[in-house]
Design a protein around this motif. Sequence first.
Motif, PDB file in Angstrom:
ATOM      1  N   ARG A   1      -0.821  -4.273  14.418  1.00 30.37           N
ATOM      2  CA  ARG A   1       0.418  -3.490  14.485  1.00 30.37           C
ATOM      3  C   ARG A   1       0.386  -2.418  13.405  1.00 30.37           C
ATOM      4  N   LEU A   2       1.432  -1.576  13.409  1.00 29.14           N
ATOM      5  CA  LEU A   2       1.586  -0.605  12.339  1.00 29.14           C
ATOM      6  C   LEU A   2       2.029  -1.315  11.071  1.00 29.14           C
ATOM      7  N   ALA A   3       1.567  -0.824   9.936  1.00 29.17           N
ATOM      8  CA  ALA A   3       1.985  -1.383   8.654  1.00 29.17           C
ATOM      9  C   ALA A   3       3.330  -0.790   8.249  1.00 29.17           C
TER      10      ALA A   3
ATOM     11  N   THR B   1      -2.403   7.146   9.602  1.00 34.94           N
ATOM     12  CA  THR B   1      -1.474   6.043   9.845  1.00 34.94           C
ATOM     13  C   THR B   1      -2.040   4.764   9.241  1.00 34.94           C
ATOM     14  N   HIS B   2      -1.191   3.966   8.598  1.00 26.06           N
ATOM     15  CA  HIS B   2      -1.629   2.689   8.039  1.00 26.06           C
ATOM     16  C   HIS B   2      -1.417   1.580   9.066  1.00 26.06           C
TER      17      HIS B   2
ATOM     18  N   VAL C   1     -10.901   2.640  11.011  1.00 25.13           N
ATOM     19  CA  VAL C   1      -9.981   2.389   9.909  1.00 25.13           C
ATOM     20  C   VAL C   1     -10.769   2.338   8.609  1.00 25.13           C
ATOM     21  N   GLU C   2     -10.287   3.065   7.620  1.00 20.40           N
ATOM     22  CA  GLU C   2     -10.944   3.077   6.312  1.00 20.40           C
ATOM     23  C   GLU C   2     -10.127   2.270   5.317  1.00 20.40           C
ATOM     24  N   PHE C   3     -10.831   1.472   4.524  1.00 23.76           N
ATOM     25  CA  PHE C   3     -10.190   0.661   3.496  1.00 23.76           C
ATOM     26  C   PHE C   3     -10.511   1.284   2.131  1.00 23.76           C
ATOM     27  N   LYS C   4     -10.561   0.488   1.104  1.00 28.22           N
ATOM     28  CA  LYS C   4     -10.843   1.028  -0.220  1.00 28.22           C
ATOM     29  C   LYS C   4     -12.347   1.182  -0.433  1.00 28.22           C
TER      30      LYS C   4
END
Length: 249
Positions: free
Chosen positions: A152-154, A116-117, A96-99
């Motif tokens: 979970r999914l955002a 997917t977020h 998962v990549e953030f800012k």
Amino acid sequence: MSYPVSPVVSVSSPARLAYRHNPYCEDPAASPVVYLSAPAMSPAVSNGSFMSNSSAAGCQLVASVSVSSGVQTPVDSPPPSPTMYAAVPVGYEVKVEFKHGRSGVYQHTERVEPDTHLIVEGDRGTDLGMVVGVVPMYQQAMDQKKVNKVKRLATKEEVKTWKALVQDEARAMKYIKHQVSRHGISITVHRAEFQFDRKKLTFHYTTEAAHPDFRCLLKEGYRQFRCRIWMNNCNPQGTDPGQALPIVV
């Protein structure tokens, strides 16, 4: 991963045994039959019975092949559960990549598509990021790796809120730069990043000093933003602490 030992099977001796690695595979070419010598596979042989060892365990025994005549005798040996095969993932390793190029690896029970977020476990809270990679995992790897998990999914509203944090991060940058200048601290702050639940605010900085003292920033930052303040050296040198990030400085 541990497999069940194949059942004791009566075979003619000498013989070879035919195993299919994954009987659940629809493509026969992807699960070929492998022939193994009965004597070499027999740590325990009595009264014409054969028990396979771990090198064939977890496979489906499909036939006994006579060495002298070449005749194959089908063996009634039901395959084990599909969950016993390494070809069946029990979970997924999600990157998962953030800012600002910050990323992390998380475990998830379901496959998710890139872009997917997701809501994931954060630092004493929850964070939101976007999927950039998915790798299937198997039981042994799942047991050995202790990583954070996907919650979970955002939702669309959460993604909208996450993107809107940029405005608050810009105000935080303005504030912290003023404090750095006021206290004469030898660091250059490049980015501010809120954790999604706003329980943590990270300032990504660079410095030429060996051990810059920014304790006053932690105190004043907490007083201003009412959350944990974290200072991250985004271009650490040698053994300097910090998480390197692809931030243009």
